[in-house]
Scaffold this active site. Structure first.
Site, short mmCIF file in Angstrom:
data_model
loop_
_atom_site.label_atom_id
_atom_site.label_comp_id
_atom_site.label_asym_id
_atom_site.label_seq_id
_atom_site.Cartn_x
_atom_site.Cartn_y
_atom_site.Cartn_z
N ASN A 158 1.82 -3.02 4.11
CA ASN A 158 0.93 -3.80 3.67
C ASN A 158 -0.37 -4.41 4.52
O ASN A 158 -0.09 -4.11 5.67
CB ASN A 158 1.30 -4.80 2.72
CG ASN A 158 0.58 -5.62 1.75
OD1 ASN A 158 -0.13 -5.13 0.84
ND2 ASN A 158 0.52 -7.03 2.07
N LYS A 159 -1.36 -5.09 4.21
CA LYS A 159 -2.38 -5.67 5.03
C LYS A 159 -1.75 -6.19 6.28
O LYS A 159 -0.51 -7.11 6.26
CB LYS A 159 -3.09 -6.86 4.33
CG LYS A 159 -4.20 -7.38 5.08
CD LYS A 159 -5.27 -6.12 5.57
CE LYS A 159 -5.80 -5.18 4.58
NZ LYS A 159 -6.12 -4.11 4.98
N ASP A 192 0.77 -1.18 -0.10
CA ASP A 192 0.12 0.17 0.17
C ASP A 192 0.83 1.35 -0.08
O ASP A 192 0.29 2.46 -0.40
CB ASP A 192 -0.92 -0.04 1.23
CG ASP A 192 -2.05 -1.05 1.18
OD1 ASP A 192 -1.78 -2.07 1.24
OD2 ASP A 192 -3.05 -0.78 0.64
C1 LIG Z 1 -2.54 -4.26 -4.86
S1 LIG Z 1 -2.29 -3.43 -3.68
C2 LIG Z 1 -3.42 -4.29 -2.47
C3 LIG Z 1 -3.33 -4.33 -1.08
O1 LIG Z 1 -4.20 -3.45 -0.52
C4 LIG Z 1 -4.87 -4.33 0.64
O2 LIG Z 1 -5.56 -3.47 1.54
P1 LIG Z 1 -7.18 -3.20 1.54
O3 LIG Z 1 -7.94 -4.47 1.09
O4 LIG Z 1 -7.65 -2.65 2.95
O5 LIG Z 1 -7.53 -1.97 0.66
C5 LIG Z 1 -3.87 -5.15 1.04
O6 LIG Z 1 -3.06 -4.30 1.59
C6 LIG Z 1 -3.25 -5.38 -0.36
O7 LIG Z 1 -1.98 -6.15 -0.41
#
Ligand SMILES: CSC[C@H]1O[C@H](OP(=O)(O)O)[C@H](O)[C@@H]1O
Length: 354
Positions: free
Chosen positions: A249-250, A239
């Site tokens: 990241n998540k 992110d």
């Molecule tokens: C291709 S980047 C996707 C990235 O975004 C997700 O977070 P969210 O679902 O909260 O928007 C997650 O961190 C992914 O790795």
């Protein structure tokens, strides 16, 4: 292999978004018509994933001005900035959202004198360009990442960094899709990814749609899957990536990186250049979104924890760069030391364009 879906398209003068909160049970499309509706779709993760947030924000800017009766360019630009500041308040971590808002506004600033209607058209064209470029970047990430995974039989991934998080093809999953088109089908072990289950609900769904073999696991099973030697690499999205290669990241990604190191597995991050934030020296400066406690204390409407219990619900964590084997970008594979490889790959390109 069926073409991976695009979660966000501009079709017949309307923005059409897959409502990702309805997956995997239903494939439902929503058509936000105002910047407020785009803000809500981002905040509620109807559209989510760093690159997809940038694309949604860019179209949100167009929706904010398309019917605005500005007396002149100055008033139009003021409305555009108001909309950009509003969209910037939807979610704090994925830098792509802010990168897209900045790019559109800078494009408009360079177009002064065109007139109100031409500037409106330009904002739509820039949103479409951001979307098209993201799809191309994902394809390139797929080709570069395939080089790293061509000897693997299976990978493990976390959350959803697939086609649903981008214009199309994804980042972490782009090499899986590309290899499948070359006749090399990897198995993907998917962390369910508590609390919002993007892995179980979204990654498992999109890979199944594409005919890619999936094994769904709970987040707590990742260690034993690695211990059994069932995967040869871990590949995740991002992110926001700081100048030294620290990756937001998540939530749960940091733990996976430590597990991968412990089991001698490569830990790859896949991200387009729009995910890098070189204004931040390290990941310590990355703003981490904290979300509602109910996302943890409830499964839907059902409480799964005592009422009023204290909750910590960060949506992301930061993986220190020294746990990251390589960063797969659309411009090539970055290796440590990232301070150097990021600037060589990203700045060198910019220097050549001057
Ligand atoms: C291709 S980047 C996707 C990235 O975004 C997700 O977070 P969210 O679902 O909260 O928007 C997650 O961190 C992914 O790795």
């Amino acid at each position: 292999m069926p073409e991976p879906v695009s979660p966000i398209v501009w079709r017949d003068g309307e923005l059409e978004i897959i409502d990702q909160t309805r997956l995997p049970e239903e494939l439902v499309f929503i058509r936000p018509r105002t910047v407020e509706e785009v803000w809500k779709a981002i905040r509620e993760l109807k559209v989510r994933g760093a690159p997809a947030l940038g694309i949604a924000a860019a179209f949100g800017l167009y929706l904010a001005i398309k019917d605005f009766q500005a007396k002149g360019e100055e008033e139009l630009c003021a409305q555009l900035k108001k909309a950009a500041d509003y969209l910037a308040s939807s979610r704090p971590t994925a830098v792509n959202l802010f990168w897209a808002l900045k790019r559109v506004q800078e494009k408009v600033a360079r177009a002064q004198g065109l007139g109100v209607e031409k500037i409106k058209e330009l904002v739509l064209r820039e949103a479409l360009a951001i979307q098209q470029e993201d799809e191309s970047m994902c394809l390139a990430i797929g080709r570069y990442g395939a080089e790293l995974l061509k000897e693997a039989q299976a990978i493990l991934t976390h959350c959803n960094a697939g086609t649903l998080a981008t214009a199309r093809y994804g980042t972490a999953l782009a090499p899986v899709y590309y290899l499948a088109t070359q006749g090399k089908v990897l198995r993907v072990f998917v962390d369910e990814t508590r609390p919002l289950l993007q892995g179980a609900r979204l990654t498992a769904w999109e890979l199944k749609q594409a005919g890619i073999p999936v094994t769904l696991i709970t987040d707590s099973m990742a260690a034993v899957v690695m211990q059994k030697g069932w995967v040869q690499a871990v590949v995740v999205g991002a992110d926001r990536i700081a100048a030294n290669g620290d990756v937001a990241n998540k939530i749960g990604t940091y733990g996976l990186a430590i597990l991968a190191r412990e089991h001698g597995l490569p830990f790859y991050v896949a991200a387009p250049s729009s995910t890098f934030d070189l204004t931040l020296a390290t990941g310590e400066e990355i703003p981490i979104e904290e979300r509602e406690p109910a996302e943890i204390t409830h499964l839907g409407l059902r409480p799964i924890a005592p009422q009023g219990i204290a909750v910590f619900n960060p949506a992301f964590d930061v993986t220190p760069h020294h746990y990251i084997t390589a960063i797969i970008t659309e411009k090539g594979i970055l290796r440590p030391p990232y301070q150097e490889s990021i600037s060589q790959v990203l700045f060198k390109e910019a220097a050549r364009q001057k």
